[in-house]
Design an enzyme around this catalytic site. Structure first.
Site, short mmCIF file in Angstrom:
data_model
loop_
_atom_site.label_atom_id
_atom_site.label_comp_id
_atom_site.label_asym_id
_atom_site.label_seq_id
_atom_site.Cartn_x
_atom_site.Cartn_y
_atom_site.Cartn_z
N LYS A 277 0.81 -1.11 0.12
CA LYS A 277 0.00 0.13 -0.02
C LYS A 277 0.71 1.16 0.05
O LYS A 277 2.04 1.20 0.59
CB LYS A 277 -0.88 0.13 1.26
CG LYS A 277 -2.01 -0.99 1.33
CD LYS A 277 -2.86 -0.81 2.74
CE LYS A 277 -3.89 -1.78 2.73
NZ LYS A 277 -5.05 -1.44 1.98
N ARG A 351 -10.32 -11.16 1.93
CA ARG A 351 -11.57 -12.23 1.45
C ARG A 351 -11.06 -13.36 1.43
O ARG A 351 -11.66 -14.59 1.29
CB ARG A 351 -11.92 -11.56 -0.05
CG ARG A 351 -10.91 -11.53 -0.84
CD ARG A 351 -11.17 -10.73 -2.21
NE ARG A 351 -11.30 -9.31 -1.71
CZ ARG A 351 -11.77 -8.16 -2.57
NH1 ARG A 351 -12.21 -8.66 -3.96
NH2 ARG A 351 -11.77 -7.12 -2.05
N1 BES Z 1 -8.12 -3.57 4.80
C1 BES Z 1 -8.37 -3.27 3.27
C2 BES Z 1 -9.44 -2.39 3.33
C3 BES Z 1 -9.68 -1.13 4.03
C4 BES Z 1 -9.41 0.09 3.45
C5 BES Z 1 -9.83 -1.04 5.52
C6 BES Z 1 -9.51 1.24 3.91
C7 BES Z 1 -10.01 0.09 6.06
C8 BES Z 1 -9.92 1.30 5.35
C9 BES Z 1 -8.38 -4.28 2.38
O1 BES Z 1 -7.47 -5.52 2.66
C10 BES Z 1 -7.73 -3.69 1.03
O2 BES Z 1 -6.66 -3.46 1.15
N2 BES Z 1 -8.73 -3.68 0.05
C11 BES Z 1 -8.17 -3.21 -1.15
C12 BES Z 1 -8.95 -4.16 -2.28
C13 BES Z 1 -8.20 -4.11 -3.38
C14 BES Z 1 -6.79 -4.31 -3.59
C15 BES Z 1 -9.00 -5.05 -4.40
C16 BES Z 1 -8.84 -1.87 -1.23
O3 BES Z 1 -10.06 -1.60 -0.99
O4 BES Z 1 -8.34 -0.67 -1.82
ZN ZN Z 2 -5.62 -5.20 1.88
#
Ligand code: BES
Ligand code: ZN
Ligand code: ZN
Length: 499
Positions: A277, A351
């Site tokens: 990230k 997921r």
């Molecule tokens: N833990 C994150 C989602 C999240 C985002 C939680 C903001 C709390 C605040 C999740 O694992 C994630 O990284 N999701 C990605 C999915 C994408 C890579 C398909 C996202 O939402 O960007």
């Molecule tokens: Zn994630």
């Protein structure tokens, strides 16, 4: 915090502060506050007449009593218009007062719930909301500072002239359990990821089980290997801290075959994995276990209230870090269900671990499922920070969860499952891939993936990525973890008793 229900009126209470409610537009104070007003030479009424106190919802006016009564302070809490007064307002309003009281170092508080408030409302619900409000508003996370922690409220008197005492008792018990379970989840969400590792989270869950006589099973890495929990293992591989699958069972209706299965995402830190990230998006990722916290804390509440229902909690927990041993995009893994998954994005890890947990919950006999997860940033874009996204494969089960959320004072909004989007999850090398590679309908994509692992079992997915933490203290929320989901799940387990 100790609670005492009393028939004494506010001016008689030996406390540091008393709370009275005032509704907008009322010329004088309500009946509960009249006694206080009187000993204060009608100062409250005069402030109302002069327009200093308006009764607008959320307004808090602090007056000193100059030794006219034992309590040194009076908080006049604005409740808005009479016809808009409901249990949510009561909960949030009293939470704000409790927070002010804690900030000022008050130890003992007296609150009157006036008779007129009870008109057309259930005494138990009113008391429950009041108790929840105070306990949630008084919450602070202790953290790890050297200096002494803030003092908190120790005794709260609830003066109930017009409410039925038996209803009040039931509300008191529920309110305390609902709020304390919520505060427990908040603390876990606020804990740093170096201290709250998957193993540490499992220990907290085991403590819950011990306190309430729940069955507990904690699968460690070796067991997970033996059981082919390939999705949880793949995500965890990049971390030195080994994964756990936590199972807590509560059997409250042994004669029934119905089992409520609760599943919570327990990523103790989400760096995104190899597809790391950006720095800023990673900042709050210790909170990526909020779904796990909600489920385990709900078991604390269920264990203390002991409803006539069966509940199994399944919580997969691990870290998603960056490491040479970590899983990669393009990898194909075999999940516990037997389905193979191609990794499209290592940051769509929630997921994956939920896939194994949902399949395992069904194996353990769950006949209805709810999962709670900080799953997607997309749900934050869609619904913001006040509303949790709800998705379901079964309209009537969805309705049941919505009702529970409403009763608990938590907001949810349904997003549709869209069959056409399922094709995005097709892979040329595996049964599925964990993301469609496009950013459209991200929250629904996540749910469509999870749906592949629940079969025909009625299932609700709650995406709490937006609602899991609050930037500032407001109403029942303190800054940080909100404990979202806990009260909805306890309420659901109570309603499930009918099944
Ligand atoms: N833990 C994150 C989602 C999240 C985002 C939680 C903001 C709390 C605040 C999740 O694992 C994630 O990284 N999701 C990605 C999915 C994408 C890579 C398909 C996202 O939402 O960007
Ligand atoms: Zn994630
Ligand atoms: Zn995540």
């Amino acid at each position: 915090m100790e609670w005492k229900v009393t028939q004494e009126s506010l001016p008689q209470l030996a406390v540091d502060g008393v709370v009275v409610l005032h509704t907008e537009g009322g010329k004088t104070v309500r009946e509960d506050a009249r006694a206080v007003d009187e000993v204060l030479d009608f100062r409250i009424s005069r402030l109302i007449a002069d327009g200093e106190i308006t009764g607008k919802y959320g307004e808090i006016t602090l007056l000193h009593t100059w030794d006219k009564i034992p309590a040194k302070r009076v908080f006049v809490l604005g409740m808005g218009k009479e016809k808009e007064l409901d249990v949510d307002r009561l909960r949030n309003g009293l939470a704000a007062v409790a927070r002010k009281a804690v900030e000022r170092g008050l130890k003992h508080l007296g609150i009157a719930l006036p008779e007129s408030l009870a008109e057309g409302k259930n005494a138990s619900d009113l008391v429950q909301a009041a108790v929840e409000g105070v306990e949630l508003g008084a919450y602070t996370y202790e953290g790890y500072k050297e200096e002494n922690k803030e003092a908190s409220l120790s005794t709260v008197f609830l003066s109930l002239s017009g409410l039925s005492p038996s209803g009040a008792d039931a509300g008191l018990v529920r309110g305390r359990v609902f709020a304390r379970a919520t505060n427990l989840a908040r603390t876990w969400v606020n804990e740093p990821a170096n201290l709250l590792t998957p193993a540490a989270l499992a220990e907290r869950a085991a403590d819950v089980a011990k306190r309430h006589g729940l069955e507990v099973e904690i699968l460690d890495e070796n067991r997970l290997e033996e059981m082919n929990m390939g999705a949880l293992l793949a995500v965890s591989r990049g971390s030195e801290n080994p994964p756990r699958m936590i199972v807590l069972s509560y059997i409250g209706a042994p004669e029934s075959k119905e089992v409520l299965g609760l599943v919570g995402k327990g990523i103790t830190f989400d760096s995104g994995g190899i597809q790391v990230k950006p720095a800023k998006s990673m900042n709050r990722m210790k909170e990526d276990m909020a779904g796990a916290a909600a489920v385990i804390a709900a078991m604390e509440g269920i264990g203390s209230l002991k409803p006539h229902s069966n509940v199994v909690a399944v919580v997969p927990t691990c870290e998603n870090l960056v490491d040479g041993r970590g899983f990669r995009p393009g990898d194909v893994i075999r999940s516990f269900s037997g389905k193979t998954i191609e990794i499209e994005n290592t940051d769509a890890e929630g997921r994956l671990i939920l896939a194994d947990a949902l399949a395992y919950a069904r194996r353990l006999g769950a006949t209805r499922l709810v999962d709670v997860a900080t799953l997607t940033g997309a749900v934050v874009v869609a619904l913001g920070r006040e509303v949790t996204g709800l998705m379901t494969n079964d309209a009537s089960w969805g309705e049941e969860v919505k009702i529970s959320a409403r009763l608990a004072g938590e907001r949810v909004w349904e997003l549709p499952l869209v069959q056409e989007y399922e094709e995005w999850l097709r892979s040329s090398v595996a049964d599925l891939r964990n993301h469609g590679g496009i950013s459209e309908a991200g929250a629904i994509q996540g749910a469509m993936f999870l749906k592949q692992f629940v079969g025909e079992t009625p299932w609700v997915h709650l995406d709490i990525a937006g609602t899991t933490y609050s930037r500032k203290a407001r109403g029942i929320h303190s800054e940080g973890g909100t404990g979202v989901g806990v009260r909805t799940l306890i309420q659901l387990a109570i309603r499930f008793a009918g099944h």
